[in-house]
Design a protein around this motif. Structure first.
Motif, short mmCIF file in Angstrom:
data_model
loop_
_atom_site.label_atom_id
_atom_site.label_comp_id
_atom_site.label_asym_id
_atom_site.label_seq_id
_atom_site.Cartn_x
_atom_site.Cartn_y
_atom_site.Cartn_z
N ILE A 239 22.50 -0.60 -34.93
CA ILE A 239 21.12 -1.00 -34.70
C ILE A 239 21.02 -1.63 -33.32
CG2 ILE A 239 19.26 -2.55 -35.45
CD1 ILE A 239 20.45 -2.37 -38.28
N GLU A 240 20.04 -1.20 -32.54
CA GLU A 240 19.81 -1.82 -31.23
C GLU A 240 18.33 -1.75 -30.89
OE1 GLU A 240 20.87 -0.90 -26.61
OE2 GLU A 240 22.59 -1.18 -27.98
N PHE A 241 17.72 -2.92 -30.69
CA PHE A 241 16.32 -3.00 -30.28
C PHE A 241 16.18 -4.00 -29.14
CE2 PHE A 241 15.82 -1.06 -34.39
CZ PHE A 241 14.72 -0.24 -34.23
N ARG A 242 15.27 -3.69 -28.22
CA ARG A 242 15.07 -4.54 -27.05
C ARG A 242 13.59 -4.87 -26.87
NH1 ARG A 242 19.58 -4.25 -23.30
NH2 ARG A 242 21.20 -2.91 -24.18
N GLY A 243 13.32 -6.14 -26.65
CA GLY A 243 11.98 -6.58 -26.33
C GLY A 243 11.88 -6.94 -24.86
N GLN A 244 10.78 -7.60 -24.49
CA GLN A 244 10.57 -8.01 -23.11
C GLN A 244 10.05 -9.44 -23.08
OE1 GLN A 244 8.18 -5.09 -21.01
NE2 GLN A 244 9.12 -3.40 -22.14
N TRP A 245 9.60 -9.86 -21.92
CA TRP A 245 9.17 -11.23 -21.68
C TRP A 245 8.11 -11.66 -22.70
CZ3 TRP A 245 10.88 -15.26 -19.14
CH2 TRP A 245 10.02 -16.30 -18.80
N LYS A 246 8.32 -12.82 -23.33
CA LYS A 246 7.40 -13.41 -24.30
C LYS A 246 7.09 -12.45 -25.46
CE LYS A 246 5.35 -16.86 -21.30
NZ LYS A 246 4.10 -17.48 -20.79
N ASN A 247 8.10 -11.76 -25.91
CA ASN A 247 7.95 -10.85 -27.04
C ASN A 247 7.62 -11.62 -28.31
OD1 ASN A 247 8.07 -8.61 -28.71
ND2 ASN A 247 10.30 -8.62 -28.84
N PRO B 6 14.16 -10.92 -28.98
CA PRO B 6 13.34 -10.88 -30.19
C PRO B 6 12.58 -12.19 -30.37
CG PRO B 6 15.55 -11.51 -30.80
CD PRO B 6 15.55 -11.28 -29.29
N SER B 7 11.59 -12.16 -31.25
CA SER B 7 10.93 -13.39 -31.68
C SER B 7 11.55 -13.80 -33.02
CB SER B 7 9.42 -13.19 -31.77
OG SER B 7 8.78 -14.41 -32.11
N GLU B 8 10.78 -13.85 -34.09
CA GLU B 8 11.32 -14.27 -35.38
C GLU B 8 12.38 -13.27 -35.88
OE1 GLU B 8 10.35 -17.14 -36.95
OE2 GLU B 8 9.07 -17.56 -35.21
N VAL B 9 13.51 -13.81 -36.35
CA VAL B 9 14.59 -12.98 -36.88
C VAL B 9 15.02 -13.52 -38.24
CG1 VAL B 9 16.97 -12.20 -36.57
CG2 VAL B 9 15.43 -12.30 -34.60
N SER C 251 20.95 -17.94 -25.85
CA SER C 251 19.91 -17.98 -24.82
C SER C 251 18.49 -18.00 -25.38
CB SER C 251 20.07 -16.79 -23.85
OG SER C 251 21.32 -16.83 -23.23
N GLY C 252 18.10 -19.15 -25.93
CA GLY C 252 16.70 -19.34 -26.25
C GLY C 252 15.91 -19.67 -25.00
N TYR C 253 14.75 -19.06 -24.84
CA TYR C 253 13.97 -19.29 -23.62
C TYR C 253 13.34 -20.68 -23.62
CZ TYR C 253 14.24 -14.65 -21.57
OH TYR C 253 14.68 -13.52 -20.96
N ASN C 254 13.34 -21.30 -22.46
CA ASN C 254 12.74 -22.61 -22.28
C ASN C 254 11.49 -22.47 -21.42
OD1 ASN C 254 12.51 -25.41 -22.46
ND2 ASN C 254 13.55 -25.69 -20.50
N ASP C 255 10.36 -22.18 -22.08
CA ASP C 255 9.09 -21.99 -21.39
C ASP C 255 8.36 -23.33 -21.34
OD1 ASP C 255 6.64 -21.31 -20.42
OD2 ASP C 255 6.28 -19.67 -21.81
N GLU C 256 8.20 -23.90 -20.15
CA GLU C 256 7.57 -25.22 -20.02
C GLU C 256 6.12 -25.22 -20.52
OE1 GLU C 256 7.95 -26.42 -16.01
OE2 GLU C 256 10.13 -26.70 -16.09
N ASN C 257 5.47 -24.06 -20.52
CA ASN C 257 4.09 -23.98 -21.00
C ASN C 257 4.00 -23.77 -22.50
OD1 ASN C 257 3.00 -24.20 -18.35
ND2 ASN C 257 3.52 -22.04 -18.00
#
Length: 300
Positions: A107-115, A138-141, A184-190
């Motif tokens: 299984i392989e799936f790829r998202g993008q910025w702020k998916n 990904p978002s929720e897993v 690597s969880g994203y750290n979005d200041e906004n």
């Protein structure tokens, strides 16, 4: 890109609805079938597969930024992947299914910025494949009650996260190489919303003469809650590894870790992780618990 004599290319949506007694079967026309005899199924809108079987394809099912539901279905002996695609703001659901004998990742799936795309897989089997499971951005897993066994490279990799992760009650057994890795969880200041990572009740047993890492969680977004509990790990390398740059709290509770030989570390926590380590059992490791805390920037 490889060309095939036959493949099913769907510009819209597709529904393949078999039954338990009479599954819908897509297979080779050769008398002596082998991987890659035909292409596979590609779809650009919603894909629903229930009691479907794909055998001897080149690439299994490929979803072009489309929702995918794959229930009580199988991909057997693919020349590359089992299920693959992009899922920007889409939903992937795999339930009660089996992927066997792929040459690359099952299984392989790829998202993008702020998916905001979500992935759910439960009650399924990944067996005898050359690769494992990979998700990017990904978002929720939710990955629950699955069996991952007898694979050459059984890596469960979640990379660059945008949402909460639950990995619970899965069995990883007799894989030659592999690990359960969440990075690597994203750290979005906004977007100050905190994330949570739960890894609970999983069994990881590498088997004889194999080389398997355990559980690794690292580089999460600021404010992430990390809970790793009640897992059973039998391997030769590190059992549980957590590292962090944001002084996140990590609770490591009630795990049982046993070395197949006396090497590696049972629990290894480093960088700026603030760890609570309680009620764990560690046997036959070179080091039991190792904690290296760094406050080089003076903000810990």
């Amino acid at each position: 890109e490889q060309k095939y004599d036959s493949e099913l290319l769907v510009e819209g949506s597709i529904s393949v609805l078999g039954t338990e007694a009479e599954p819908a079967i897509f297979t080779s026309s050769e008398t002596a079938p082998s991987r890659g005899d035909w292409g596979g199924i590609r779809h650009k809108q919603d894909g629903v597969f229930e009691y479907a079987v794909l055998e001897y394809s080149g690439y299994g099912v490929y979803s072009y930024d489309a929702n995918l539901t794959f229930k009580n279905s199988k991909v057997n002996y693919s020349g590359s992947y089992g299920l693959r695609g992009n899922f920007q703001n889409r939903t992937i659901l795999i339930e009660g299914s089996e992927i066997t004998g792929t040459q690359r990742n099952a299984i392989e799936f790829r998202g993008q910025w702020k998916n905001s795309g979500s992935f759910t897989m439960r009650g399924s089997k990944i067996k005898n494949n050359n690769g494992g499971i990979y998700f990017q951005e990904p978002s929720e897993v939710l990955f629950e009650d699955n069996e991952i066994a007898n694979n050459s490279n059984a890596y469960f990799n979640l990379d660059q996260l945008w949402g909460n992760v639950t990995v619970k009650n899965n069995i990883f057994s007799n894989n030659k190489n592999g690990s359960l890795s969440i990075q690597s969880g994203y750290n979005d200041e906004n977007d100050p919303q905190s994330l949570s990572v739960l890894v609970e009740g999983n069994s990881i047993a590498e088997g004889s003469s194999n080389y398997t890492n355990g559980i690794s969680v690292g580089s999460m977004k600021k404010g992430t809650e990390i809970l790793i509990k009640n897992n059973v790990i039998n391997n030769r390398y590190d059992g549980i590894q957590v590292y962090d740059s944001y002084n996140n709290d990590a609770k490591i509770l009630g795990n049982t870790i046993k070395g197949t030989q006396q090497s590696g570390t049972g629990i290894y926590v480093y960088s700026k992780t603030k760890a609570t380590i309680e009620n764990n059992t560690i046997e036959n490791k070179q080091d039991g618990i190792r904690v290296n805390y760094s406050d080089a920037n003076g903000d810990g």
